[in-house]
Design a protein around this motif. Structure first.
Motif, PDB file in Angstrom:
ATOM      1  N   UNK A   1       0.272  -7.054   6.437  1.00  0.00           N
ATOM      2  CA  UNK A   1      -0.520  -8.485   6.479  1.00  0.00           C
ATOM      3  C   UNK A   1      -2.039  -8.128   6.104  1.00  0.00           C
ATOM      4  N   UNK A   2      -2.570  -9.163   5.434  1.00  0.00           N
ATOM      5  CA  UNK A   2      -3.928  -9.025   5.007  1.00  0.00           C
ATOM      6  C   UNK A   2      -4.872  -9.055   6.156  1.00  0.00           C
ATOM      7  N   UNK A   3      -4.600  -9.638   7.371  1.00  0.00           N
ATOM      8  CA  UNK A   3      -5.254  -9.464   8.576  1.00  0.00           C
ATOM      9  C   UNK A   3      -5.101  -8.179   9.217  1.00  0.00           C
ATOM     10  N   UNK A   4      -4.352  -7.512   8.781  1.00  0.00           N
ATOM     11  CA  UNK A   4      -3.809  -6.245   9.806  1.00  0.00           C
ATOM     12  C   UNK A   4      -4.189  -4.758   8.574  1.00  0.00           C
ATOM     13  N   UNK A   5      -4.935  -5.165   7.540  1.00  0.00           N
ATOM     14  CA  UNK A   5      -5.018  -3.771   6.665  1.00  0.00           C
ATOM     15  C   UNK A   5      -5.299  -2.526   7.292  1.00  0.00           C
ATOM     16  N   UNK A   6      -4.809  -1.366   7.260  1.00  0.00           N
ATOM     17  CA  UNK A   6      -5.575  -0.288   7.712  1.00  0.00           C
ATOM     18  C   UNK A   6      -6.727   0.408   6.888  1.00  0.00           C
ATOM     19  N   UNK A   7      -7.436   1.296   7.272  1.00  0.00           N
ATOM     20  CA  UNK A   7      -8.445   1.869   6.566  1.00  0.00           C
ATOM     21  C   UNK A   7      -8.273   2.540   5.377  1.00  0.00           C
ATOM     22  N   UNK A   8      -8.684   1.829   4.071  1.00  0.00           N
ATOM     23  CA  UNK A   8      -8.151   2.287   2.824  1.00  0.00           C
ATOM     24  C   UNK A   8      -9.314   3.344   2.309  1.00  0.00           C
ATOM     25  N   UNK A   9      -8.826   3.955   1.346  1.00  0.00           N
ATOM     26  CA  UNK A   9      -9.520   5.081   0.672  1.00  0.00           C
ATOM     27  C   UNK A   9     -10.450   4.281  -0.271  1.00  0.00           C
TER      28      UNK A   9
ATOM     29  N   UNK B   1     -19.492   1.287  -9.014  1.00  0.00           N
ATOM     30  CA  UNK B   1     -20.122   1.936  -8.152  1.00  0.00           C
ATOM     31  C   UNK B   1     -20.401   3.470  -8.530  1.00  0.00           C
ATOM     32  N   UNK B   2     -21.394   4.121  -8.641  1.00  0.00           N
ATOM     33  CA  UNK B   2     -21.762   5.436  -9.019  1.00  0.00           C
ATOM     34  C   UNK B   2     -20.884   6.380  -7.889  1.00  0.00           C
ATOM     35  N   UNK B   3     -20.986   6.067  -6.811  1.00  0.00           N
ATOM     36  CA  UNK B   3     -20.574   6.928  -5.737  1.00  0.00           C
ATOM     37  C   UNK B   3     -18.994   6.500  -5.114  1.00  0.00           C
ATOM     38  N   UNK B   4     -18.511   5.541  -5.826  1.00  0.00           N
ATOM     39  CA  UNK B   4     -17.305   4.970  -5.375  1.00  0.00           C
ATOM     40  C   UNK B   4     -16.039   5.886  -4.987  1.00  0.00           C
ATOM     41  N   UNK B   5     -16.023   6.909  -5.987  1.00  0.00           N
ATOM     42  CA  UNK B   5     -14.835   7.796  -5.590  1.00  0.00           C
ATOM     43  C   UNK B   5     -15.575   9.431  -5.315  1.00  0.00           C
ATOM     44  N   UNK B   6     -15.166   9.843  -4.136  1.00  0.00           N
ATOM     45  CA  UNK B   6     -15.769  11.302  -3.711  1.00  0.00           C
ATOM     46  C   UNK B   6     -15.572  12.457  -4.669  1.00  0.00           C
ATOM     47  N   UNK B   7     -14.383  12.196  -5.410  1.00  0.00           N
ATOM     48  CA  UNK B   7     -14.186  13.453  -6.315  1.00  0.00           C
ATOM     49  C   UNK B   7     -14.733  13.344  -7.686  1.00  0.00           C
ATOM     50  N   UNK B   8     -15.407  12.285  -7.916  1.00  0.00           N
ATOM     51  CA  UNK B   8     -16.007  12.366  -9.342  1.00  0.00           C
ATOM     52  C   UNK B   8     -16.459  11.028  -9.765  1.00  0.00           C
ATOM     53  N   UNK B   9     -16.943  11.109 -10.978  1.00  0.00           N
ATOM     54  CA  UNK B   9     -17.537   9.619 -11.444  1.00  0.00           C
ATOM     55  C   UNK B   9     -16.278   9.140 -12.017  1.00  0.00           C
TER      56      UNK B   9
ATOM     57  N   UNK C   1       0.874  -1.055   0.144  1.00  0.00           N
ATOM     58  CA  UNK C   1       0.013   0.007  -0.066  1.00  0.00           C
ATOM     59  C   UNK C   1       0.774   1.248  -0.029  1.00  0.00           C
ATOM     60  N   UNK C   2       0.181   2.423  -0.528  1.00  0.00           N
ATOM     61  CA  UNK C   2       1.253   3.620  -0.548  1.00  0.00           C
ATOM     62  C   UNK C   2       0.261   4.675   0.401  1.00  0.00           C
ATOM     63  N   UNK C   3       1.047   5.627   0.571  1.00  0.00           N
ATOM     64  CA  UNK C   3       0.362   6.863   1.342  1.00  0.00           C
ATOM     65  C   UNK C   3      -0.242   7.653   0.241  1.00  0.00           C
ATOM     66  N   UNK C   4      -1.360   8.197   0.174  1.00  0.00           N
ATOM     67  CA  UNK C   4      -2.020   9.040  -0.760  1.00  0.00           C
ATOM     68  C   UNK C   4      -1.538  10.428  -0.759  1.00  0.00           C
ATOM     69  N   UNK C   5      -0.849  10.850  -1.842  1.00  0.00           N
ATOM     70  CA  UNK C   5      -0.183  11.936  -2.210  1.00  0.00           C
ATOM     71  C   UNK C   5      -0.848  13.408  -2.221  1.00  0.00           C
ATOM     72  N   UNK C   6      -2.305  13.200  -2.247  1.00  0.00           N
ATOM     73  CA  UNK C   6      -3.043  14.117  -3.002  1.00  0.00           C
ATOM     74  C   UNK C   6      -4.479  14.194  -2.501  1.00  0.00           C
ATOM     75  N   UNK C   7      -5.371  15.041  -2.526  1.00  0.00           N
ATOM     76  CA  UNK C   7      -6.872  15.007  -2.321  1.00  0.00           C
ATOM     77  C   UNK C   7      -7.513  14.428  -3.194  1.00  0.00           C
ATOM     78  N   UNK C   8      -8.784  13.634  -2.901  1.00  0.00           N
ATOM     79  CA  UNK C   8      -9.429  13.588  -1.464  1.00  0.00           C
ATOM     80  C   UNK C   8      -8.440  12.473  -1.061  1.00  0.00           C
TER      81      UNK C   8
END
Length: 229
Positions: free
Chosen positions: A121-129, A84-92, A32-39
């Motif tokens: 580890x898959x059993x310890x995933x953080x909260x993902x976007x 899904x229509x609302x899967x990305x909060x920045x747009x469609x 996983x990576x740290x997201x570097x931009x909004x949202x």
């Protein structure tokens, strides 16, 4: 449908997201990576990106994987389209997800630092976007289905490996313990592993012989429906 229909239709963005699995000898992990931009700047995310005008989805996924790992010829396959229509909060945005398998030992620490990437580890995933957790879980499910009948699990191991290492891989993928004697007997009976004279002696005084996967022997059995586990 005429050209005016294309012009009047709402534009939808297309992206790819890549679930990258690795195995550290004990646990199956996702990169996983740290997201570097909004949202959601600063939150954990899969590596992804929009599909460029001059590329198809497969080429975009290869580009994204190469940027993050620096590797070519990675095992990769298309997983699912998330629309899904609302899967990305920045747009469609419609995302075509891919999963890839790499040997953790081959992943450069420099690239890891550059992208603020980390193995979880898959059993310890953080909260993902967005819906990235659902992507990882679907990829895990697909991996479990495929490693039983295809040799893709070997992509997660070094080129030479021991039977205990191979067993540990399957145990990590299925999150269960396997009987050592039965596992070794079944795998060796397939005839797709070549035993080397060399032993791995870090984990025991007696040592365990190294093996390599023989893709040619596997090809001769493939049509008969091989099951590894």
């Amino acid at each position: 449908m005429d050209i005016n229909s294309y012009k009047s239709h709402r534009k939808v963005l297309a992206a790819v997201d890549c679930i990258i699995f690795g195995f550290d000898g004990n646990q199956l992990k996702a990169l996983l990576i740290k997201r570097g931009f909004e949202p959601h700047k600063g939150r954990w995310s899969l590596m992804g990106g929009f599909i460029h005008d001059d590329e198809d989805a497969d080429r975009a996924a290869v580009r994204v994987l190469n940027k993050l790992t620096g590797m070519d010829n990675i095992y990769m396959e298309q997983l699912h389209t998330f629309s899904q229509v609302d899967r990305d909060s920045a747009g469609r945005v419609i995302s075509i997800a891919y999963f890839a398998l790499i040997n953790i030992a081959d992943y450069s620490e420099q690239l890891q630092a550059e992208h603020e990437a980390r193995w979880f580890e898959l059993s310890q995933l953080p909260d993902l976007v967005f819906d990235h957790t659902a992507m990882v879980l679907k990829a895990q499910e697909s991996l479990r289905e495929k490693v039983a009948r295809q040799p893709i699990g070997f992509e997660l191991l070094p080129s030479k490996f021991t039977l205990p290492q191979l067993q540990s891989l399957y145990e990590a993928i299925y999150e269960t313990s396997l009987d050592t004697r039965n596992f070794s007997k079944r795998i060796l009976a397939l005839g797709v592993l070549n035993k080397l004279d060399e032993k791995e002696k870090k984990n025991s005084r007696r040592g365990a012989f190294y093996y390599v996967f023989d893709s040619i022997k596997y090809k001769s059995l493939e049509t008969n429906g091989v099951r590894f586990i």
